[in-house]
Design an enzyme around this catalytic site. Sequence first.
Site, PDB file in Angstrom:
ATOM      1  CB  CYS A  41      -6.206   3.695  -3.340  1.00  0.00           C
ATOM      2  SG  CYS A  41      -7.176   2.644  -4.441  1.00  0.00           S
ATOM      3  CG  HIS A  52      -5.320   5.413   3.483  1.00  0.00           C
ATOM      4  ND1 HIS A  52      -4.187   5.437   2.699  1.00  0.00           N
ATOM      5  CD2 HIS A  52      -5.801   4.152   3.402  1.00  0.00           C
ATOM      6  CE1 HIS A  52      -4.005   4.236   2.145  1.00  0.00           C
ATOM      7  NE2 HIS A  52      -4.978   3.438   2.553  1.00  0.00           N
ATOM      8  CG  ASP A  74      -2.220   0.778   0.984  1.00  0.00           C
ATOM      9  OD1 ASP A  74      -2.387   1.323  -0.113  1.00  0.00           O
ATOM     10  OD2 ASP A  74      -3.057   0.841   1.901  1.00  0.00           O
TER      11      ASP A  74
HETATM   12 ZN    ZN Z   1      -4.988   1.411   1.929  1.00  0.00          ZN
END
Ligand code: ZN
Length: 313
Positions: free
Chosen positions: A243, A212, A18
């Site tokens: 993302c 986040h 991520d």
């Molecule tokens: Zn994430």
Amino acid sequence: MYTEMPSSIEIVEVSPRDGLQNEKHSIPAADKLALIARAIDAGARRIEVTSFVNPKAVPQMADADDVCAGLPQRDDVTYIGLVMNMRGAERAIASGRIDQLGAVAVATDGLGIANQGQTSDETIDVCRDIIARAKEAGLTAQATIAASFGCPFDGEVSEDRVVHMARELAQSGPVEIALADTIGVANPAHVARLVERVRAAINPLPVRVHFHNTRGTGLANVWAAVAAGASTVDASIGGLGGCPFAPGAAGNVATEDVLYMLERAGIETGHSLEKTIAANHWLATLMNKEMPAMVGKAGGFPKPAGITERTAA
Ligand code: ZN
């Protein structure tokens, strides 16, 4: 409701996947492996190492097989590979190096279709197939509900919908269910409520959370989740992350910030703050930019002997 805080919390290090997936310049597999080695040295025992997705959609993850081939052989470390469909699941299993498949269901049709070309209901089915396939191959699986707290396309997300999805996914036997704030819109009251409801719905399966820090509520959300009984927190060294399909998504909560907050509050993580900060500085040099993490800049407290705190004049 405020209950007693736990004595320890598990942190899943997600920086190799991520954290890096949104970075524009391609990072060599060797550097990703160096990051993974630093995370392990700092105490990480569960690490999201890569994702098996279409390289055209996420070019940064095109080297998933190379990363897997270079992973250190460690019986005490669980390597997670994120997969969006059965094709990805087969690739992850074939690598022979992934211990746990990360399957993702999406709480809304809007993000589901943008992210993986499936409605929310379809993502539940795919997720359940992935979990079943992982178990058949002798692996475990985790299930994450993306956009649990808000969707970039559909707006507010129904809590009943998320609870229903958690219940459905739990039936397939993942190791846990995660609530992900994909675009960083959650607030601590919402987090406390949803973690508590999902916990009750999937008991005895544990709840993991994924935040986040897009709007500065990341750490507050972690605290609220832990207080509401979440067992595991995803975090990314330096606070990198985003993302490609969620407009406006910013970095994950930073591992060093989470460590500092929890350890100072008497909640053990098993991770070394100093080594995590060192990994932040190494990553900042590698990426040639400052990391969002606050504790990466300020350091821990109290300082080791001989080092004095910097003060603002
Ligand atoms: Zn994430």
